[in-house]
Design a protein around this motif. Structure first.
Motif, short mmCIF file in Angstrom:
data_model
loop_
_atom_site.label_atom_id
_atom_site.label_comp_id
_atom_site.label_asym_id
_atom_site.label_seq_id
_atom_site.Cartn_x
_atom_site.Cartn_y
_atom_site.Cartn_z
N ARG A 19 0.70 -1.24 0.14
CA ARG A 19 -0.09 0.10 0.13
C ARG A 19 1.51 0.99 -0.17
N ARG A 20 2.28 1.03 0.47
CA ARG A 20 2.78 2.50 0.53
C ARG A 20 4.27 1.69 -0.03
N PRO A 21 4.13 1.95 -1.47
CA PRO A 21 5.66 1.19 -2.73
C PRO A 21 6.96 1.96 -2.02
N GLU A 22 6.64 3.40 -1.37
CA GLU A 22 7.96 3.56 -1.11
C GLU A 22 8.91 2.56 -0.34
N LEU A 23 7.82 1.77 0.69
CA LEU A 23 8.92 1.09 1.75
C LEU A 23 8.96 0.26 1.10
N LEU A 24 8.97 -0.44 0.06
CA LEU A 24 9.52 -1.74 -1.12
C LEU A 24 10.87 -0.99 -1.36
N VAL A 25 10.48 0.17 -1.69
CA VAL A 25 11.98 0.76 -2.51
C VAL A 25 12.95 0.61 -1.41
N ARG A 26 12.70 1.42 -0.81
CA ARG A 26 13.89 1.68 0.58
C ARG A 26 14.44 0.46 1.28
N ALA A 27 13.25 -0.51 0.71
CA ALA A 27 14.43 -1.94 1.17
C ALA A 27 14.62 -2.21 0.16
N LEU A 28 14.63 -2.19 -1.12
CA LEU A 28 15.37 -2.48 -2.18
C LEU A 28 16.94 -1.66 -2.70
N THR A 29 16.83 -0.69 -2.19
CA THR A 29 18.10 0.13 -2.04
C THR A 29 19.22 0.38 -1.03
N ALA A 36 21.14 12.33 -0.05
CA ALA A 36 20.40 13.22 0.78
C ALA A 36 19.08 12.63 0.82
N THR A 37 18.42 12.60 -0.36
CA THR A 37 17.13 12.48 -0.56
C THR A 37 16.63 10.81 -0.51
N ARG A 38 18.19 9.84 -0.76
CA ARG A 38 17.46 8.53 -0.48
C ARG A 38 17.71 7.47 0.28
N THR A 39 16.90 6.39 1.42
CA THR A 39 17.39 6.21 1.93
C THR A 39 17.73 4.53 2.13
N ASP A 40 18.36 4.52 2.41
CA ASP A 40 18.86 3.24 2.25
C ASP A 40 18.27 2.00 3.01
N ASN A 41 18.51 0.82 2.35
CA ASN A 41 17.53 0.05 3.89
C ASN A 41 18.37 -0.74 4.91
N GLN A 42 19.51 -0.29 5.88
CA GLN A 42 20.10 -0.55 6.37
C GLN A 42 18.93 -1.04 8.63
N ARG A 43 18.14 0.36 8.16
CA ARG A 43 17.98 0.70 8.90
C ARG A 43 16.29 -0.69 9.58
N LEU A 44 15.66 -0.73 7.99
CA LEU A 44 15.41 -2.30 7.60
C LEU A 44 15.55 -3.19 8.02
N GLU A 45 16.53 -3.08 7.57
CA GLU A 45 16.90 -4.70 7.98
C GLU A 45 17.31 -4.67 9.09
N PHE A 46 17.85 -4.16 9.93
CA PHE A 46 17.78 -4.34 11.07
C PHE A 46 16.55 -4.96 12.04
N LEU A 47 15.50 -4.69 11.09
CA LEU A 47 13.61 -4.64 12.05
C LEU A 47 13.44 -5.93 11.70
N GLY A 48 14.08 -6.46 10.06
CA GLY A 48 13.61 -6.82 8.97
C GLY A 48 14.14 -8.46 10.37
N ASP A 49 15.35 -8.78 11.13
CA ASP A 49 15.44 -9.52 10.84
C ASP A 49 15.36 -10.14 12.35
N GLY A 95 17.52 -9.68 -6.76
CA GLY A 95 18.80 -9.28 -7.07
C GLY A 95 18.65 -8.43 -8.06
N ALA A 96 17.38 -8.97 -9.14
CA ALA A 96 17.01 -8.31 -10.43
C ALA A 96 16.35 -6.92 -10.68
N VAL A 97 15.70 -6.86 -9.00
CA VAL A 97 15.57 -5.28 -8.69
C VAL A 97 16.20 -4.45 -7.57
N LEU A 98 17.10 -4.90 -6.97
CA LEU A 98 17.68 -4.26 -5.91
C LEU A 98 18.40 -3.63 -6.87
N LYS A 99 18.80 -2.08 -5.58
CA LYS A 99 19.25 -0.78 -5.98
C LYS A 99 20.52 -0.50 -5.88
#
Length: 226
Positions: A19-29, A36-49, A95-99
């Motif tokens: 529903r919030r596709p920006e979450l998926l984009v962040r998870a794959l970055t 400065a305008t694009r957040t990477d996936n490290q914080r989500l990785e911490f939570l996902g573990d 891997g095909a969609v990893l940014k």
């Protein structure tokens, strides 16, 4: 935000529509693409573990109601470790969609175990943030179901098994030493030696140091007759 056709295809493989596709984009970055305008996936990785750990612990309790803590712990470790996450990531072609930044992409980042495992954990966190624990549980059980069914009852990793054996014998823990690295930068092969205090050793090679250490430990266990 509107997802690309490639990202929507990935949602289909994942089995979840955001529903919030920006979450998926962040998870794959990956961090190599952060700015400065694009957040990477490290914080989500911490939570996902942590999300994966909770769901997996609960699933294992339901899967084998008679198992002891001593039996459950190694199964749990086998199912949540980075290698398992990377295997799932490969199954759904994450891997095909990893940014990735150019340098990381040129060095084979889309195939690297650590990057795939981290991104898979981040995607699970994104599902959790988007749809809650039930949504995350559904995705995890969908992609880990066969692994839960087939994980061995004595699924201790080789390094843990070797250390426990040596402790039981009153001996010092093994030492692991990187003795060689071959292959191109985008696909290195590491050779690791596992050595005991008395000089006994075994060597193994793999595409990651972690895998090579596990293989060397397994070879040493075999030498010891364990």
């Amino acid at each position: 935000m509107k997802l690309s056709a490639e990202m929507r295809a990935f949602e289909d493989r994942l089995g979840y529509s955001f529903r919030r596709p920006e979450l998926l984009v962040r998870a794959l970055t990956h961090g190599s693409m952060s700015s400065a305008t694009r957040t990477d996936n490290q914080r989500l990785e911490f939570l996902g573990d942590r999300v994966l750990g909770l769901v997996m612990a609960d699933a294992l309790l339901d899967h084998d109601k008679g198992a002891t803590e001593g039996q459950l712990a190694p199964r749990f470790n086998a199912l949540v470790r980075k290698e398992a996450c990377a295997e799932v990531a490969r199954d759904i072609d994450l891997g095909a969609v990893l940014k990735l930044g150019r340098s990381e992409m040129m060095s084979g980042g889309r195939r690297k175990l650590a990057l795939l495992g981290d991104a898979m954990e981040a995607v699970l966190a994104a599902v959790y943030r988007d749809g809650g624990l039930d949504a995350a549980r559904g995705v995890i059980l969908r992609h880990w179901a066969k692994r839960i069914d087939t994980v061995e009852a004595d699924a201790r990793d080789a390094k843990t098994a070797l250390q426990e054996l040596l402790q039981a014998r009153g001996e010092q823990p093994p030492r692991y030493e990187a003795v060689a690295r071959t292959g191109p930068d985008h696909a290195p092969v590491f050779t690791i030696a596992a050595r005991l205090a008395d000089g006994t050793e075994a060597r193994a090679s793999a595409t990651s140091k972690r895998q090579a250490e596990q293989a060397a430990a397994a070879a040493l266990l075999q030498q010891l007759g364990a």
